[in-house]
Design a protein around this motif. Structure first.
Motif, PDB file in Angstrom:
ATOM      1  N   UNK A 280       0.878  -1.226   0.179  1.00  0.00           N
ATOM      2  CA  UNK A 280      -0.096  -0.040  -0.091  1.00  0.00           C
ATOM      3  C   UNK A 280       0.905   1.175   0.009  1.00  0.00           C
ATOM      4  N   UNK A 281       0.561   2.345  -0.742  1.00  0.00           N
ATOM      5  CA  UNK A 281       1.070   3.569  -0.616  1.00  0.00           C
ATOM      6  C   UNK A 281       1.355   3.932   0.863  1.00  0.00           C
ATOM      7  N   UNK A 282       2.372   4.546   1.300  1.00  0.00           N
ATOM      8  CA  UNK A 282       2.742   4.984   2.465  1.00  0.00           C
ATOM      9  C   UNK A 282       2.013   6.466   2.536  1.00  0.00           C
ATOM     10  N   UNK A 283       1.883   6.719   4.012  1.00  0.00           N
ATOM     11  CA  UNK A 283       1.200   8.035   4.216  1.00  0.00           C
ATOM     12  C   UNK A 283       1.603   9.339   3.636  1.00  0.00           C
ATOM     13  N   UNK A 284       2.879   9.419   3.787  1.00  0.00           N
ATOM     14  CA  UNK A 284       3.636  10.507   2.903  1.00  0.00           C
ATOM     15  C   UNK A 284       3.557  10.680   1.427  1.00  0.00           C
ATOM     16  N   UNK A 285       3.673   9.345   0.909  1.00  0.00           N
ATOM     17  CA  UNK A 285       3.302   9.306  -0.595  1.00  0.00           C
ATOM     18  C   UNK A 285       1.921   9.661  -1.040  1.00  0.00           C
ATOM     19  N   UNK A 286       0.973   9.418  -0.227  1.00  0.00           N
ATOM     20  CA  UNK A 286      -0.466   9.748  -0.368  1.00  0.00           C
ATOM     21  C   UNK A 286      -0.706  11.228  -0.177  1.00  0.00           C
ATOM     22  N   UNK A 287      -0.178  11.609   1.201  1.00  0.00           N
ATOM     23  CA  UNK A 287      -0.814  12.916   1.576  1.00  0.00           C
ATOM     24  C   UNK A 287       0.208  14.058   1.517  1.00  0.00           C
ATOM     25  N   UNK A 288       1.692  13.787   1.395  1.00  0.00           N
ATOM     26  CA  UNK A 288       2.488  15.002   1.658  1.00  0.00           C
ATOM     27  C   UNK A 288       1.903  16.282   0.930  1.00  0.00           C
ATOM     28  N   UNK A 289       2.193  17.325   1.750  1.00  0.00           N
ATOM     29  CA  UNK A 289       1.760  18.738   0.900  1.00  0.00           C
ATOM     30  C   UNK A 289       2.495  19.897   1.639  1.00  0.00           C
ATOM     31  N   UNK A 290       3.871  19.792   1.837  1.00  0.00           N
ATOM     32  CA  UNK A 290       4.575  20.776   2.644  1.00  0.00           C
ATOM     33  C   UNK A 290       5.760  20.677   2.473  1.00  0.00           C
ATOM     34  N   UNK A 291       6.613  21.614   3.192  1.00  0.00           N
ATOM     35  CA  UNK A 291       8.225  21.543   3.215  1.00  0.00           C
ATOM     36  C   UNK A 291       8.977  20.458   3.979  1.00  0.00           C
ATOM     37  N   UNK A 292       9.970  19.964   3.581  1.00  0.00           N
ATOM     38  CA  UNK A 292      10.909  19.019   4.448  1.00  0.00           C
ATOM     39  C   UNK A 292      12.054  19.803   4.272  1.00  0.00           C
ATOM     40  N   UNK A 293      12.454  20.483   5.650  1.00  0.00           N
ATOM     41  CA  UNK A 293      13.717  21.155   5.602  1.00  0.00           C
ATOM     42  C   UNK A 293      14.963  20.256   5.539  1.00  0.00           C
ATOM     43  N   UNK A 294      14.938  19.077   5.905  1.00  0.00           N
ATOM     44  CA  UNK A 294      16.353  18.508   6.015  1.00  0.00           C
ATOM     45  C   UNK A 294      16.747  18.014   4.559  1.00  0.00           C
ATOM     46  N   UNK A 295      15.683  17.922   3.805  1.00  0.00           N
ATOM     47  CA  UNK A 295      15.961  17.343   2.343  1.00  0.00           C
ATOM     48  C   UNK A 295      15.876  18.501   1.214  1.00  0.00           C
ATOM     49  N   UNK A 296      15.324  19.619   1.964  1.00  0.00           N
ATOM     50  CA  UNK A 296      15.224  20.875   1.165  1.00  0.00           C
ATOM     51  C   UNK A 296      14.247  20.402  -0.088  1.00  0.00           C
ATOM     52  N   UNK A 297      12.970  19.607   0.248  1.00  0.00           N
ATOM     53  CA  UNK A 297      12.170  19.243  -0.639  1.00  0.00           C
ATOM     54  C   UNK A 297      10.667  20.023  -0.310  1.00  0.00           C
ATOM     55  N   UNK A 298       9.947  20.480  -1.197  1.00  0.00           N
ATOM     56  CA  UNK A 298       8.389  20.609  -0.966  1.00  0.00           C
ATOM     57  C   UNK A 298       7.692  19.309  -1.628  1.00  0.00           C
ATOM     58  N   UNK A 299       7.238  18.215  -0.652  1.00  0.00           N
ATOM     59  CA  UNK A 299       6.671  16.990  -1.076  1.00  0.00           C
ATOM     60  C   UNK A 299       5.132  17.258  -1.274  1.00  0.00           C
ATOM     61  N   UNK A 300       4.834  16.627  -2.498  1.00  0.00           N
ATOM     62  CA  UNK A 300       3.656  16.629  -2.983  1.00  0.00           C
ATOM     63  C   UNK A 300       2.944  15.204  -3.194  1.00  0.00           C
ATOM     64  N   UNK A 301       2.199  14.758  -2.265  1.00  0.00           N
ATOM     65  CA  UNK A 301       1.736  13.502  -2.358  1.00  0.00           C
ATOM     66  C   UNK A 301       0.501  13.247  -3.533  1.00  0.00           C
ATOM     67  N   UNK A 302       0.218  12.273  -3.646  1.00  0.00           N
ATOM     68  CA  UNK A 302      -0.973  11.922  -4.425  1.00  0.00           C
ATOM     69  C   UNK A 302      -1.900  11.057  -4.007  1.00  0.00           C
TER      70      UNK A 302
END
Length: 662
Positions: free
Chosen positions: A434-456
């Motif tokens: 099953x897709x993980x929670x972050x893969x489904x619902x991310x919608x914000x910045x992740x400072x440690x990786x310097x990414x703005x994650x957008x789930x689906x």
């Protein structure tokens, strides 16, 4: 002093058999250590259906590092995410993150290390009695999070037998590359029918030394030490069991505190804490026709804060999880012997902004329930094994789309001992994740990786189809094994770096790289092999090994963070109270890049050595040792690291230490 066989993976339902490793004793006496808690116990030759490695005894003590990834990074088919000294997670056959399941005493660690490479595994290797690695299809029946394999840290906090007298271990070490200090220990004893255990570890390191500049070829970048690579970790655990002829029931509690730097350009830090409580029990012959009943439960309260350069919290991660497991092993019926059981998990996860901005992942409640069955039988000279698992997973976020996934896993294996000491085998498996929670619902910045994650939230489940061929020789002074595998994955989920940059509100023009979670069909294929000489006795010993893995999207392009091809050799000597060895690993350059990757990693040679001497002081053993790591002081960049361009591995390092067993 001989090592007893360790009870490991208690409650596991793996399609698995015993897998050998060897633990050296100070006087050169060797006792075989096996995985004893798999669903079906088997002989050494059954490893053909369960590609595995068991680290224990002196071998584990020689390799233990500041993270689980560092400890296991040179094992066959295993690499590491190498996100600094504090956060390095195992990568198995090119599979990483949520596809590699992390266990402690056979139960999920329930941390968030699978969500991002900057998150450390919440389990301490320094106090482990044994660490087990299961690769490929043998691990699939442990759940949808084990498509790539699993790692189990066994610390025996809940004893399963009474100690006739108090026993324990203690160790202290100092490392030159980071001015590191590490103290660990454990003690076991019993009072009447009550068995008791306690363990603890403390580690403190400064920024580690690097051979050249932080950015290869850039003399203006940092040199001497890698900024923000320091660590400070503390853990303590206690447990006890009531043991009778009918079996045992036990409890344990532990606390872990871990603060470490992230050697990214921004220099963030992570402050990690976890409290864990476990129950474990076994009832022998509970009903007619059954050999035993196992019941386990574990509750984990996990938190970590990602701190900015000024030490202020940016994102707060939280995961509270309750896992239960029950299984029964039945006696042979019509030639079949096996185990069936049930497993449940209930978690509450969130990754919330501490500064009032967008939340990285909203609060999400997840539940899962699974049932499984594993059976084995003999058909003439062939040994057959089959297993099936059915699981339902439900994700319930706040203010987003609720999802439910029905997952099936099945595996079938055949082992053929075609000559004395030789075996061949094939294993076929089918698994879904099953897709993980972050893969489904991310919608914000992740400072440690310097990414703005957008789930689906519309992602569908992954489906893996795996075939593995194996051949091995398991007797005599010279032994060898070889595995070939191919894994076809439908709807493979990956994070695509789009090239857009956003601010912490998700608006164009900031420093955060947009990362979209997408799906495409993919495949991973490769092989691994080794030849060993005299791994079980005194005198000279040797090993030659190699592994390779290739991961591609079917539509074209490599999967991200793929490991480099490696080969290496080891030479050792053991006699009386002395033990030592030298190993050399060569990794080829890796230029098979994903679309989001731009820099190939150069080849490197890793030269390590160790020597130790054991004194017998009364009834106790005291061992003095020196470990030498990266003796060539090479500038090593890991292709599996998101920080490979700005975060080399430590330079030349000497570790001086002493350990005792009583």
């Amino acid at each position: 002093m001989k090592y007893k066989q360790r009870t490991a993976l208690a409650g596991a339902i793996l399609l698995a058999f015993g897998a050998p490793a060897f633990a050296g004793t100070p006087d050169g006496d060797i006792q075989k250590v096996v995985i004893t808690g798999s669903a079906i116990k088997g002989s050494e030759s059954d490893q053909i259906l369960n590609p595995a490695k068991v680290l224990s005894g002196d071998e584990l003590l020689d390799k233990v590092g500041s993270s689980l990834g560092e400890t296991l990074s040179n094992e066959l088919g295993v690499s590491a995410s190498a996100f600094g000294a504090g956060a390095s997670r195992p990568i198995i056959r090119g599979m990483e993150g949520s596809r590699v399941k992390m266990l402690e005493n056979g139960m999920a660690t329930s941390d968030v290390s699978g969500l991002s490479n900057d998150h450390a595994v919440a389990s301490e290797g320094a106090t482990a009695k044994q660490i087990e690695i299961l690769r490929g299809p043998a691990a699939l029946l442990y759940g949808s999070g084990a498509i790539g394999g699993l790692v189990n840290v066994v610390n025996e906090r809940i004893p399963t037998e009474l100690a006739p007298q108090p026993t324990g271990e203690a160790a202290s070490r100092y490392s030159t590359v980071d001015n590191g200090k590490d103290v660990s220990g454990s003690v076991d004893g019993s009072v009447g029918k009550l068995a008791l255990h306690a363990d603890g570890n403390w580690r403190d390191t400064l920024d580690y030394k690097i051979p050249g500049n932080r950015i290869k070829g850039d003399p203006t970048s940092a040199s001497g030490h890698l900024p923000h690579s320091d660590t400070e970790s503390k853990s303590v655990g206690v447990g006890g069991s009531y043991i009778e002829d009918w079996g045992y029931v036990g409890l344990s509690a532990s606390h872990l505190s871990n603060v470490y730097g992230i050697p990214s350009a921004e220099g963030s830090r992570i402050d990690q804490k976890q409290n864990r409580y476990d129950v474990d029990s076994l009832v022998k012959a509970p009903f007619s026709g059954f050999e035993n009943l196992k019941l386990k439960a574990g509750y984990t309260d996990y938190h970590h804060a990602e701190l900015d350069e000024q030490g202020n919290p940016a994102t707060l991660f939280s995961n509270r999880s309750l896992e239960t497991r029950a299984e029964m092993e039945h006696k042979p019926v019509a030639g079949m012997h096996g185990t069936f059981g049930f497993q449940t998990e209930n978690t509450n996860f969130s990754a919330l902004s501490a500064a009032g901005g967008p939340d990285t992942v909203p609060p999400t409640h997840s539940t899962s329930a699974a049932t499984f069955l594993v059976e084995e039988a003999n058909a003439g000279p062939l040994r057959l094994s089959a297993g099936v698992r059915y699981e339902t997973v439900k994700r319930q976020p706040i203010n987003n789309k609720e999802r439910q996934f029905n997952l099936g896993s099945t595996s079938f294996g055949v082992s053929w001992p075609f000559a004395d000491g030789y075996s061949a085998g094939v294993t076929l498996s089918y698994a879904q994740r099953a897709p993980s929670i972050d893969e489904l619902y991310s919608s914000g910045p992740h400072d440690a990786t310097l990414t703005f994650d957008v789930g689906n939230p519309d992602l569908v489940k992954e489906t893996s189809r795996n075939v593995e061929l194996s051949l091995q020789k398991t007797s005599g002074l010279v032994r060898w094994r070889a595995n070939l595998f191919r894994n076809n994955v439908s709807n493979f989920i990956y994070g695509n770096i789009t090239g857009l940059t956003l601010d912490d509100e998700g608006k164009p023009g900031g420093d955060f790289r947009q990362r979209l979670f997408q799906q495409a069909d993919a495949h991973v294929q490769g092989g691994e092999g080794e030849v060993t000489y005299n791994q079980t006795g005194a005198g000279w010993s040797g090993r030659v090994f190699a592994d390779t893995s290739r991961g591609y999207l079917n539509r074209g392009g490599s999967l991200p963070l793929q490991p480099a091809d490696r080969f290496g050799t080891e030479v050792g000597y053991r006699r009386d109270n002395w033990r030592g060895g030298v190993s050399l690993t060569h990794a080829f350059g890796q230029d098979r890049l994903a679309m989001s990757e731009h820099t190939p990693t150069p080849a490197y040679n890793l030269l390590d050595a160790h020597i130790e001497y054991t004194q017998h002081v009364g009834n106790n053993d005291v061992t003095w040792f020196v470990l030498a790591k990266n003796l060539l002081n090479e500038d090593i960049r890991m292709s599996t690291s998101l920080l490979k361009d700005i975060s080399p591995l430590p330079g030349r390092n000497f570790v001086f230490g002493v350990r005792t067993r009583f």
